[in-house]
Design an enzyme around this catalytic site. Structure first.
Site, mmCIF file in Angstrom:
data_model
loop_
_atom_site.group_PDB
_atom_site.id
_atom_site.type_symbol
_atom_site.label_atom_id
_atom_site.label_comp_id
_atom_site.label_asym_id
_atom_site.label_seq_id
_atom_site.Cartn_x
_atom_site.Cartn_y
_atom_site.Cartn_z
ATOM 1 C CD GLU A 13 -2.961 -1.267 2.226
ATOM 2 O OE1 GLU A 13 -4.160 -1.496 2.050
ATOM 3 O OE2 GLU A 13 -2.451 -1.220 3.375
ATOM 4 C CG ASP A 197 -11.825 -7.935 -0.946
ATOM 5 O OD1 ASP A 197 -10.736 -7.415 -0.663
ATOM 6 O OD2 ASP A 197 -12.782 -7.977 -0.146
#
Ligand code: 4EZ
Length: 233
Positions: A13, A197
């Site tokens: 990230e 997701d």
């Protein structure tokens, strides 16, 4: 000069952010690495906390108290609750809550403990900067509630419960920790996530497949925020 903290939970990230910094100095503190440097002349301190509420609380506190950051931007990925959100889409939090905080046995609502709040709001100015950037770039930016808990959600029932109980549009494992730390210490903060997701039975597979590409989408947006924040003053 103001110093902006940029935080993620996982190496994936923050790597796209660290790779764009100049004059990087790394510091190890409390068993974590902090990357101090500049982005187009703006001082920043970047770190990933490790996953979950406890590590995120520690890192957010260090970024503010040890490194002297006066604003905090979080960049990362999340599971979608809202059907509007598809993989790679961006969401900014107007508020964050803890879906796994439960003293309902005493008649309190989910997510509430005495002297706390169910939902903590993010900084309005930072949200407005984000909306300006999105419209300038023609990007769709959803704004909503993000629910945080120490669970990777890969279960439609649990996801739907979080959606209905907290009116949440996305879920992850760190945002509300950052919200508690920053609101308590009066540091303006901003939470951005790109969807990896849909928190259902496919979540594990989708997460593995889309972590990097979605983290990149979020990181790119955060860097344009840093540019806009620098030119605002
Ligand atoms: C936590 N982050 C996932 C960490 C997963 C596996 C090694 C975001 C996230 C998430 N959190 C993406 N999808 C999620 C989901 N379905 N449930 C919880 O912030 C680490």
């Amino acid at each position: 000069m103001s110093k902006i903290a940029i935080m993620g939970a996982m190496p994936e990230e923050i790597e796209p952010i660290i790779s764009k910094l100049d004059n990087i100095q790394t510091m190890t503190y409390a068993d974590n690495t902090y990357y101090e440097g500049s982005y187009n002349g703006q001082m920043v301190v970047v770190a990933y906390s490790k996953i979950g509420k406890v590590f995120a609380t520690l890192t957010a506190t260090m970024l503010i108290e040890k490194f002297g950051c006066d604003k905090l931007l979080f960049s990362g990925v999340a599971g979608a609750i809202s059907k509007e959100l598809k993989i790679g889409d961006l969401i900014i939090a107007d508020g964050l809550c803890q879906h796994d905080l439960d003293i309902t046995a005493f008649g309190h609502p989910y997510g509430y403990v005495p002297e706390g709040e169910v939902c903590i709001s993010t900084d309005v100015n930072l949200r407005n900067i984000a909306k300006d950037i999105a419209s300038l770039k023609g990007l769709t930016l959803k704004e909503g509630i993000i629910a945080t808990g120490d669970q990777f959600i890969a279960n439609s029932e649990r996801k739907d419960w979080i959606g209905s109980e907290f009116k949440a549009d996305a879920l992850e494992m760190e945002g509300a920790s950052v919200a508690v730390v920053c609101s308590t210490l009066n540091v303006p903060f901003f939470i951005l996530r790109a969807i990896s997701d849909s928190a259902d039975m496919d979540a594990g597979f989708n997460f593995d497949e889309f972590l990097e590409s979605s983290a990149q989408v979020s990181a790119d947006f955060i860097l344009s925020m840093v540019d806009a924040m620098r030119s605002k003053k």
